[in-house]
Design an enzyme around this catalytic site. Structure first.
Site, PDB file in Angstrom:
ATOM      1  N   ASN A 147      -0.585   1.202  17.821  1.00 27.76           N
ATOM      2  CA  ASN A 147      -1.087   2.494  18.319  1.00 27.76           C
ATOM      3  C   ASN A 147       0.027   3.538  18.452  1.00 27.76           C
ATOM      4  O   ASN A 147       0.162   4.203  19.472  1.00 27.76           O
ATOM      5  CB  ASN A 147      -1.833   2.335  19.639  1.00 27.76           C
TER       6      ASN A 147
ATOM      7  N   TYR B 197       2.691  10.122   0.669  1.00 25.14           N
ATOM      8  CA  TYR B 197       3.906   9.602   1.278  1.00 25.14           C
ATOM      9  C   TYR B 197       5.149  10.088   0.529  1.00 25.14           C
ATOM     10  O   TYR B 197       5.483   9.595  -0.547  1.00 25.14           O
ATOM     11  CB  TYR B 197       3.884   8.077   1.314  1.00 25.14           C
TER      12      TYR B 197
ATOM     13  N   LYS C 112      -3.904   5.774  -3.225  1.00 22.36           N
ATOM     14  CA  LYS C 112      -4.988   6.573  -2.654  1.00 22.36           C
ATOM     15  C   LYS C 112      -5.288   7.802  -3.498  1.00 22.36           C
ATOM     16  O   LYS C 112      -4.441   8.260  -4.264  1.00 22.36           O
ATOM     17  CB  LYS C 112      -4.632   6.971  -1.215  1.00 22.36           C
TER      18      LYS C 112
ATOM     19  N   ASP D 242       0.836  -1.208   0.000  1.00 27.40           N
ATOM     20  CA  ASP D 242       0.000   0.000   0.000  1.00 27.40           C
ATOM     21  C   ASP D 242       0.862   1.246   0.000  1.00 27.40           C
ATOM     22  O   ASP D 242       1.830   1.358   0.761  1.00 27.40           O
ATOM     23  CB  ASP D 242      -0.898   0.016   1.243  1.00 27.40           C
TER      24      ASP D 242
END
Length: 330
Positions: free
Chosen positions: A234, A56, A82, A51
């Site tokens: 996280n 980026y 994207k 991905d």
């Protein structure tokens, strides 16, 4: 690496996948040689889903990933990028800071309209140097990213941008339409208006943060939408443990979060495993989840995660982890 089908799209995603933000110089500069070595390590480990995004490195990640994949057999991998941001050339002194070190000399402009999405797709193909992308995610269509402009961009996408993606899918140019965000409300909002094959959700369905459980999982079940889960650590605390300075959602963890993670570390130790291994495995316990996305630009880090992924977690540990998770109510 075992593959899971992405709903009815005909795609199969490796359960462990590669997020290419790191090779776009996220937070630190990465040489082309190191980027290619990391990608080669991922390939040798059996990873076949990659991905990337225009965001980026302001196109750097797409260029590097495309160079790596160009000689791979057609159909041997799944590629996603994207839409929602267009890149416009600027002078070196005007390159905006989006967290990437020495990105390509472009500024980013949010555009979720029909024309913007068609152009974003074509521009991504040119940067990749490839003639196809399997999955296109609508990137960061959420209030936390867009702020006061969220409603306007949401309307642009629903009223025209969605049609661009539907046409690309109907023509066979892409095989799946997705949403890539960090917040649950954005997922629910779009699912109420537009059918999605997949959601790439970062940080909201993890061992620690179960925000997606209250509504989103049931909604995905109803709509046939599958999930790719990113941000499983996280932003660090589930990899490092509750050490001083540990980060949760990109800020220093609160005392309450530190206490929960400390309790989870005890559970992991009692189960003969590590917190990081449990964090990698947790999302895949749900059949709606087709892949866990890990972003790195270091071969050693990638191999370490692959080794953790190969561990087996005792079934009895999961209920104990849940006792200390956030957002399990409802």
């Amino acid at each position: 690496m075992i593959g899971r089908p992405l709903g009815t799209t005909g795609l199969e995603l490796s359960t462990f996948s590669f997020g290419a933000a790191g090779i776009g110089n996220l937070y630190r500069e990465v040489s082309r040689e190191d980027a290619m070595a990391t990608l080669e390590t991922a390939w040798e480990a059996g990873i076949r889903y990659f991905d990337t995004a225009p965001h980026y490195g302001h196109g750097l990640s797409e260029r590097r990933l495309g160079d790596f994949l160009r000689d791979k057999p057609k159909g041997s991998y799944v590629l996603s990028s994207k839409v929602g941001r267009l890149l416009k050339p600027v002078a070196e002194e005007d390159i905006p800071d989006h967290g990437f070190v020495r990105p390509l000399p472009f500024a980013q402009v949010h555009d979720y309209t029909y024309d913007g999405i068609r152009r974003s797709y074509q521009d991504s193909l040119a940067r990749l140097g490839l003639n196809g992308i399997d999955i296109l995610y609508i990137h960061d269509l959420e209030a936390t990213t867009l702020g006061a402009d969220y409603d306007r961009h949401f309307a642009d996408f629903v009223e025209s941008g969605a049609r661009a993606l539907e046409e690309l899918k109907a023509s066979g140019a892409i095989k799946a339409i997705g949403l890539g965000v960090n917040e649950v409300p954005a997922c629910l909002n779009l699912l109420a208006r537009v059918p999605l094959d997949v959601i790439l959700l970062a940080g909201r369905y993890t061992l620690l943060d179960r925000s997606a459980e209250a509504e989103l999982l049931a909604r995905c079940e109803e709509t046939g939408t599958r999930l790719v889960i990113g941000g499983v650590f996280n932003s660090g605390i589930l990899a490092t443990g509750a050490r001083p300075g540990a980060t949760f959602n990109y800020v220093e963890a609160s005392a309450d979060v530190m206490e929960k993670v400390q309790a989870m570390e005890v559970v992991a130790q009692s189960a003969g495993t590590t917190l990081a291994a449990a964090a990698l495995h947790f999302p895949l316990r749900n059949p709606l989840v087709v892949s866990v996305l890990i972003g790195t630009a270091k071969p050693s880090s990638l191999l370490r995660n692959v080794e953790l992924f190969d561990q087996t977690i005792a079934e009895t540990a999961w209920a104990q982890f849940e006792e200390h998770a956030i957002g399990t109510e409802g």
